[in-house]
Structures are given as structure tokens and as C-alpha cells.
Design a protein around this motif. Sequence first.
Motif, short mmCIF file in Angstrom:
data_model
loop_
_atom_site.label_atom_id
_atom_site.label_comp_id
_atom_site.label_asym_id
_atom_site.label_seq_id
_atom_site.Cartn_x
_atom_site.Cartn_y
_atom_site.Cartn_z
N GLY A 112 0.77 -1.17 0.21
CA GLY A 112 -0.11 -0.05 -0.01
C GLY A 112 1.10 1.40 0.02
O GLY A 112 2.00 1.21 -0.20
N SER A 113 0.13 2.34 0.27
CA SER A 113 1.04 3.64 0.16
C SER A 113 1.03 4.36 1.75
O SER A 113 1.95 5.30 1.79
N SER A 114 0.23 3.77 2.38
CA SER A 114 0.31 4.59 3.97
C SER A 114 0.16 3.39 4.90
O SER A 114 -0.40 2.27 4.78
N GLY A 115 0.55 3.89 6.36
CA GLY A 115 0.34 2.76 7.46
C GLY A 115 -1.12 2.47 7.44
O GLY A 115 -1.58 1.35 7.68
N SER A 116 -2.13 3.66 7.54
CA SER A 116 -3.38 3.30 7.67
C SER A 116 -4.00 2.27 6.65
O SER A 116 -4.78 1.47 6.98
N GLU A 117 -3.59 2.20 5.36
CA GLU A 117 -4.06 1.39 4.31
C GLU A 117 -3.58 0.10 4.68
O GLU A 117 -4.29 -0.90 4.49
N ALA A 118 -2.23 -0.32 5.17
CA ALA A 118 -1.78 -1.48 5.43
C ALA A 118 -2.56 -2.01 6.70
O ALA A 118 -2.95 -3.06 6.57
N ASN A 119 -2.87 -1.17 7.62
CA ASN A 119 -3.71 -1.93 8.79
C ASN A 119 -5.00 -2.03 8.38
O ASN A 119 -5.82 -3.24 8.81
N GLU A 120 -5.93 -1.39 7.49
CA GLU A 120 -7.05 -1.62 6.94
C GLU A 120 -6.96 -3.05 6.25
O GLU A 120 -7.86 -3.51 6.47
N SER A 121 -5.80 -3.33 5.38
CA SER A 121 -5.77 -4.65 4.71
C SER A 121 -5.66 -5.72 5.73
O SER A 121 -6.23 -6.65 5.58
N ARG A 277 -1.52 -19.68 4.85
CA ARG A 277 -2.76 -20.06 5.39
C ARG A 277 -3.77 -19.05 5.40
O ARG A 277 -5.14 -19.30 5.69
N TYR A 278 -3.16 -17.62 5.47
CA TYR A 278 -4.33 -16.65 5.61
C TYR A 278 -4.23 -15.87 4.20
O TYR A 278 -4.88 -14.62 4.00
N ASN A 279 -3.95 -16.62 3.06
CA ASN A 279 -4.20 -16.18 1.87
C ASN A 279 -5.46 -16.28 1.37
O ASN A 279 -5.79 -17.01 0.30
N LEU A 280 -6.38 -15.37 1.66
CA LEU A 280 -7.91 -15.81 1.76
C LEU A 280 -8.46 -14.95 0.69
O LEU A 280 -9.76 -15.26 0.39
N PHE A 281 -8.14 -13.79 0.29
CA PHE A 281 -8.85 -12.54 -0.53
C PHE A 281 -9.04 -13.22 -1.73
O PHE A 281 -8.53 -14.05 -2.39
N GLU A 282 -10.36 -12.92 -2.25
CA GLU A 282 -10.90 -13.25 -3.55
C GLU A 282 -10.36 -11.90 -4.37
O GLU A 282 -10.68 -11.03 -3.85
N PRO A 283 -10.67 -12.11 -5.78
CA PRO A 283 -10.26 -10.83 -6.74
C PRO A 283 -11.62 -9.92 -6.41
O PRO A 283 -12.72 -10.14 -6.21
N GLY A 284 -11.18 -8.72 -6.09
CA GLY A 284 -11.92 -7.52 -6.18
C GLY A 284 -12.19 -7.15 -4.43
O GLY A 284 -12.77 -6.12 -4.36
N GLU A 285 -11.87 -8.16 -3.65
CA GLU A 285 -12.10 -7.81 -2.30
C GLU A 285 -10.93 -6.95 -1.54
O GLU A 285 -11.16 -6.39 -0.52
N GLN A 286 -9.80 -7.06 -2.33
CA GLN A 286 -8.80 -5.94 -1.94
C GLN A 286 -7.97 -5.35 -2.83
O GLN A 286 -7.59 -6.09 -3.78
N GLY A 287 -7.48 -4.03 -2.82
CA GLY A 287 -6.60 -3.86 -3.87
C GLY A 287 -6.41 -2.27 -3.75
O GLY A 287 -6.50 -1.76 -2.66
N GLY A 288 -5.94 -1.63 -4.76
CA GLY A 288 -5.59 -0.21 -4.79
C GLY A 288 -4.87 0.44 -5.77
O GLY A 288 -4.08 -0.65 -6.47
N THR A 289 -5.32 1.68 -6.42
CA THR A 289 -4.52 2.08 -7.37
C THR A 289 -2.82 1.89 -7.37
O THR A 289 -2.31 1.62 -8.49
N TYR A 290 -2.18 2.10 -6.31
CA TYR A 290 -0.99 2.29 -6.17
C TYR A 290 -0.45 1.17 -5.82
O TYR A 290 1.04 1.23 -5.28
N THR A 291 -0.89 -0.18 -5.36
CA THR A 291 -0.46 -1.20 -4.84
C THR A 291 0.49 -1.74 -5.55
O THR A 291 0.46 -2.19 -6.99
#
Length: 407
Positions: A112-121, A277-291
Motif C-alpha cells: 500500500g501507500s500508507s500505514g493506515s492502508e496497510a492496517n485496513e488491509s 494459510r491466511y491467503n484468503l482474499f478473492e479478486p476484487g476484495e482488496q486492492g488499490g490504484t498504487y499497490t
Amino acid sequence: MPNPAVGSRSPETLQLIEAAEQSVLFTAARPAVIMEKGEGMYLWDTEGRSYLDFIGGWAVNALGHSPQVIQEALAEQSAQLVNASPGFYNKPMVEFAKQLTELSVFNRVFFGSSGSEANESALKLARKYGALHRGGAYEIITTLGGFHGRTLAMMSATGKPYWEPLFAPKVPGFRHVPFNDLEAMRDAISERTCAVMIEPVQGEGGVHPADLAYVQGLRELCDEHGILLIFDEIQTGLGRTGKLFAYEHYGIEPDIMTLGKGIGGGFPLSAMLTKERYNLFEPGEQGGTYTGQPLAMAVGMAVVGAIVEQQLSDHAKELGDYIQAELSSIAARYQLSGIRGMGLLLAFDLPQPKGPELVAAAMANGLIINAPSPSVIRLMPPLIASHSDVDEMLKRLRLALDAVLDA
């Protein structure tokens, strides 16, 4: 040195300050100074005044200001590829993810681009885990005095009582318990809990390290209840505490870790790391323009590589011990107390609630420090700081203490 916030200033500086006051949204009480240049441990304003920086861009500039490795990484990568979109892998993204997983106990990285974004993830991943494996559990337990960011969800996660009425209604699903209190955490866990999230050292809360028994007890509690342990290492990660990652001090492995601040050395960058084992996201559930943006990836790889190659974690431990010893040597004179911290994340308590005044007096003497609360002073310099930098800091700090405290 005259106070940089008063006195004669050039027409250019006055024009810039006026433009800032008219055009920049007010979110912080900034001094009337325009920073123009940085190199190593120092910043310079538009008046040519220099400042020894002992907050390091808010624990961000791990390698100091404008380090050569960042300049070279940006120049080389910008000539190759600036952006391909988050819909594609890019070479520095893959290489940087591999570097971080090889250095840590984790297998997967989201950028991500910020600490808040990482924590939201991290919290989204924890809730996904709760949905899949804990019968829809969604609650995250955090600690009073912790700090996790300023997005609406992260303000809800942060245990600051005076934030409670702000921007209501808050995001639901958070509980706050006292820090370093294992029984309070045990009592707070329920069938709704999916994760526990802590800072191993509460930075904004005044630099309070987690106790060894507490962290090890949290790991046991999380294992017992099948919930995730999240380490917010936005401020503590990448060498600052004397280890590459603060979890290494405790002999445990978190399930998720977040990184920010020092990871980009001043370039906007953050990361959330987790186990396979926590690699759980499906496409569209997490992302970001600058990831995974190539410029950020190239910078991050260069910064982390330099921290490792220069053994700056060990240096932070040694220099942090030196600072604590030197502060202890002047503590009686100024009635300083509670000298504490890990590595180059340090703090001490003042005998009077004059933190803001001390910060201003230090700046008038060309030193940048931080007061996270009126009676606490925090130091978080670049990891490249030297013994001579510390000696100069202490000289300027003593001048400020003499001016502000009734010592």
C-alpha cells in the motif's frame, strides 16, 4: 539561533507562508517555517537555517534525508517503468515481495501507500478469516493508548478516548482494553472476536513497550481461541527497535504484520504481510490504484537492502542504549524520568507539562523533537544517526531544557 517562527524573514518565505495559510487545508498547527532541503540528519528551511532532525520525518527517514540509494532507485526505475496498473505484476514488485518474505516469517505481501492502508488491509483479512473460520466473527480487540491511523476505521480501532466522539458514527466492531493487561484481553475475547491487534511498542501513546510475558501470553490466547494476532509495526519495523522486526524481541510469530514509515525511507509505501494459510482474499476484495507501484517497489527494495547490509538494526540498539545512558546522566538536573524505549524509538517524561514549549525551544536551537503528549518527549531519529549526532542533540536539548523548565 533566533526562533525560526519569528523575526525577519525573506519576502519569498513570507509569500510561501501566506500561500500555505490560504491554500493548505488546516489539519495541524505547523510552525511558520518552510522546509526546502534535506541531507543526512539535517533539514534546511527557505531562510537557510539548519535543523538536526531527531524525529526523522516521523520515524520515516530511516536512511536520513535524500539518501543516495533512494535517488538512484527513483532515477533508474523512472527511466524503466513508472506505472503499469495494479492489474499486472511488475519486476520490482515481485523482487521486493520476495525480499520481505525471505527476511521475515511471512509468506505473502500486500503493498500500500500508507500505514493506515496497510492496517485496513490487515483488519479486512482478519474479518475475512472470521467469516470463513469463526462463524462470522468480526470483532477486533485493540489496546488503550494504541494508535493505528487516521482513516475512519483506524480511528475506530485506535484506543484514544478523546477520539471517541469524533466523526460519529464510528466503524463498529472494535473493543479497547488496557495495554499490557493479559487478563483484560482474556476477558474481552468472545465468539465475536476474530483478531487481536497491538503495537509492540506504543509510539504515539508515549513509547511504551509491550512486556515479554504479555506478548507471549497473547500468542497463547490467540492460539487457544483460534483468532489472529496482528502486529502493527508501522513505527517499529525495519530496524528501529534494534531488531529488523519488533516481534523478534518476543520469541513469537504474529499471524499478520503491517509495515510503513521506514519501509520507504520517505517515499509513500506500506505493506501487510501474512502467512500462506491466511491467503484468503478473492479478486476484487482488496486492492488499490498504487499497490505494488514500480517506483515505490524499487525504493522499498533499496531502503530495506541498505538497512540489512549496513546492519542498522544492531546500530539502532547500540546507539539507543547510548542515548538512554546520556539522558540518564542529565535526568537529575532536569528532573527527567521514565527514560524508556527500544533501539531508536525512545521517550522520557518531563517534570512539568511543557512538552510543546520544549519542542518550540528546541527548534529555536536547531533541533527537531516531538511531544506526543504534554509531559512526554519522543526521539525517533534516522537509523544512520551517529554518536556525534547524539552529542549535538543533547547539547541543543539542554539549552531548550534550561530555557523552559524551572530547573
